[in-house]
Design an enzyme around this catalytic site. Structure first.
Site, PDB file in Angstrom:
ATOM      1  N   CYS A  35     -62.258   0.128  -5.233  1.00  0.00           N
ATOM      2  CA  CYS A  35     -62.660  -0.700  -6.365  1.00  0.00           C
ATOM      3  C   CYS A  35     -61.939  -0.271  -7.647  1.00  0.00           C
ATOM      4  CB  CYS A  35     -64.150  -0.560  -6.638  1.00  0.00           C
ATOM      5  SG  CYS A  35     -65.178  -1.171  -5.298  1.00  0.00           S
ATOM      6  N   GLY A  62     -58.944  -3.834  -5.713  1.00  0.00           N
ATOM      7  CA  GLY A  62     -59.945  -4.585  -4.957  1.00  0.00           C
ATOM      8  C   GLY A  62     -59.785  -6.063  -5.204  1.00  0.00           C
ATOM      9  N   ASN A 136     -66.802   2.818  -8.233  1.00  0.00           N
ATOM     10  CA  ASN A 136     -65.603   3.039  -7.419  1.00  0.00           C
ATOM     11  C   ASN A 136     -65.829   4.328  -6.646  1.00  0.00           C
ATOM     12  OD1 ASN A 136     -62.141   3.968  -8.184  1.00  0.00           O
ATOM     13  ND2 ASN A 136     -63.033   3.226  -6.305  1.00  0.00           N
ATOM     14  N   GLY A 137     -65.762   4.242  -5.313  1.00  0.00           N
ATOM     15  CA  GLY A 137     -65.985   5.424  -4.470  1.00  0.00           C
ATOM     16  C   GLY A 137     -66.999   5.121  -3.392  1.00  0.00           C
ATOM     17  N   TYR A 284     -50.063   6.258  -3.106  1.00  0.00           N
ATOM     18  CA  TYR A 284     -50.083   4.831  -2.821  1.00  0.00           C
ATOM     19  C   TYR A 284     -50.989   3.994  -3.714  1.00  0.00           C
ATOM     20  CZ  TYR A 284     -51.414   0.561  -0.381  1.00  0.00           C
ATOM     21  OH  TYR A 284     -51.702  -0.736  -0.090  1.00  0.00           O
TER      22      TYR A 284
END
Ligand code: SF4
Length: 528
Positions: A35, A62, A136-137, A284
């Site tokens: 996210c 996302g 996020n996570g 990445y």
């Protein structure tokens, strides 16, 4: 509001088997980010429009859903939908969202299904108490927290939903409920109970809050805008709105921003604070124009290529990167090896997210839809092909076949990270262990499977040096198996069950797509 993705939700297409689905996000052969989060406190500024721009800059993190919550001092309005940021918001929607503060979110689901209910920000409100949360996570202790809290099955549908529920319960117990002191106290109570990866943005009617877990697995930075403050997963989201970077939020830090300014809390036990930024943010996930640990991600990727050239030189005519993320490392490899750099593959940037392919032949063209070889550059050439990682290997194998069909004389594959051998439980979707090519095969077997002349991976030492963040803490669990936060047995068991299912799916696909015999495929994928 229009909902472009919902009619194509897998759950609503019971007549379509899983294997008929070609989902260009999920079937891609790369790990997937969880996210992107964004927050802004800027009275007098068009906070919804600025949040839109910030989310647009974080779209790569996302693409399943997007949303924002806007606060104007008296209320909090949440708008969220399935789809890309540009699908979810238009001028008309944004113009109705006026306020002093906002948080926003772009989602890729790693826990909880890809449904509207799980789109974020998640909202909780009772009477005059309301807040929104973007995450996020991935938490790794959701099972324990759910049981400890005595929640009934189905009460929450994702780890983010669980956090919101815990926070609301804690708020309701505060005598000073409705005040910023109550919110702070609830955070102090709930946050130390969470385990895993969580970079959060929260908003109520009068303040925004940023939280980074004690390991700082996921990035979160703080910026300054004329008359305001900004929080974002990555620095380019600050750049696009004209904010400047102040600093990264520290692992274990909570930042509260309101009309009094910006202040920090440290609610976690200091022994738990151990910086472990996800190393794959450098490899990445993060945008190349991001800065992490004060280092340029683009330059780090170029250095990875230079180090690969030192570590695994080869005689060749052309160095090319796999678009987009393999290109900086390819530039580095070419520069260091003094071999020409060129482009051998064109990426279609406008490919849609999902389509239904009724036949195997059509499904096999999915890679071709994304990547197409430049025959004139490739024909008769000895190629060094640089990519950032190999997860499942399916896309890489198809790509190599494309290059050979286009006339490549030799294909030497160079990967700017070590073999990806363990699943991620901290918010990256890499699939179960059986899906990870390097978990099941030796490097030489991978070379054989991918049909390349030579194959080399960058060593972990070189990768860490290439980041330029000397001495900084990193999570390397998917490369080393050393998980900074221990993974409860229930999660590893779930992963093993997925492994059995995925293995049969993988075998089925490989028999038809690669032409390997069932016996060969079984031998390759069963070597654990
Ligand atoms: Fe990143 Fe790998 Fe750690 Fe997951 S396991 S957080 S992908 S380094």
């Amino acid at each position: 509001m229009r909902d472009p993705d919902r009619p194509r939700d897998k759950t609503k297409l019971s007549h379509v088997s899983e294997s008929q689905y070609v989902d260009n996000q999920h079937s891609d052969d790369t790990p997937k980010e969880a996210c992107g989060v964004f927050g802004i406190y800027a009275p007098g500024q068009p906070v919804a429009h600025l949040t839109y721009l910030g989310l647009y800059a974080l779209q790569h993190r996302g693409q399943e859903s997007a949303g924002m919550a806007v606060g104007d001092g008296d209320s909090l309005t949440v708008v969220k939908e399935m789809g890309l940021v540009s699908n979810v918001f238009d001028d008309r929607t944004l113009s109705t969202l006026s306020g002093d503060l906002a948080i926003g979110h772009t989602r890729y689901s790693t826990t909880g299904s890809s449904t509207w209910r799980n789109a974020q920000p998640v909202y909780r409100g009772i009477d005059h108490v309301e807040f929104a949360l973007g995450h996020n996570g991935n938490l790794v202790n959701t099972e324990t927290l759910t049981v400890e809290s005595g929640m009934l099955p189905g009460t929450v549908t994702s780890d983010t939903d669980l956090m919101a529920e815990l926070l609301m319960s804690a708020l309701l117990e505060r005598p000073e409920i409705g005040s910023s002191e109550a919110f702070e106290a609830a955070l102090r109570e709930v946050l130390p109970r969470l385990s895993g990866a969580f970079s959060l943005v929260l908003a109520d009617r009068t303040q925004i809050i940023g939280v980074r877990d004690p390991n700082g697995f996921r990035p979160l930075c703080l910026g300054r805008l004329d008359g305001g403050w900004v929080l974002a997963s990555e620095t380019p989201a600050l750049d696009v709105i004209g904010a400047h970077v102040v600093r990264e939020i520290e692992p274990g830090e909570v930042v509260i921003i309101d009309r009094n300014g910006c202040r920090s809390l440290h609610p976690f036990d200091t022994v738990d604070v151990d910086p472990r930024l996800c190393l794959f943010e450098f490899v990445y996930f993060a945008r190349p124009d991001s800065n992490l640990y004060g280092q340029s991600v683009h330059h780090a990727r170029v250095r990875m290529g230079e180090m690969l050239a030192d570590q695994a030189p080869v005689d060749a005519d052309l160095v090319m990167g796999v678009p987009e993320s393999g290109i900086p490392a390819a530039e580095g490899y070419a520069r260091r090896s003094a071999i020409d750099f060129g482009h051998g593959l064109v990426k279609n940037r406008y490919i849609g997210r999902t389509f239904i392919a009724p036949t195997q032949a059509l499904r096999s063209t999915a890679v071709r839809m994304k990547l197409n070889p430049l025959r004139d550059s490739i024909d008769g050439q000895r190629l060094v092909v640089v990519d950032d990682s190999i997860v499942r290997g399916t896309t890489t194998r198809s790509m190599v076949r494309m290059l050979r069909d286009a006339g490549a004389k030799e294909v030497h594959l160079r990967i700017s990270s070590p073999p990806y051998r363990w699943p991620c439980f901290y918010g990256m979707d890499t699939g179960a262990k059986a899906e990870l090519l390097a978990a099941n095969l030796t490097v030489d077997e991978i070379r054989e499977y991918l049909d390349v002349d030579t194959l080399s991976y960058l060593t972990l030492d070189h990768l860490l040096k290439a980041t330029g963040a000397v001495g900084a803490g990193f999570c390397t669990a998917c490369l080393t198996g050393e998980y900074p936060v221990s993974i409860p047995q229930i999660l590893t068991e779930q992963s093993r069950k997925m492994q059995a299912i995925d293995q049969s799916v993988t075998l089925g696909l490989e028999q038809t797509q690669s032409g390997l015999s069932a016996a060969e495929a079984t031998r390759l994928f069963n070597r654990t």
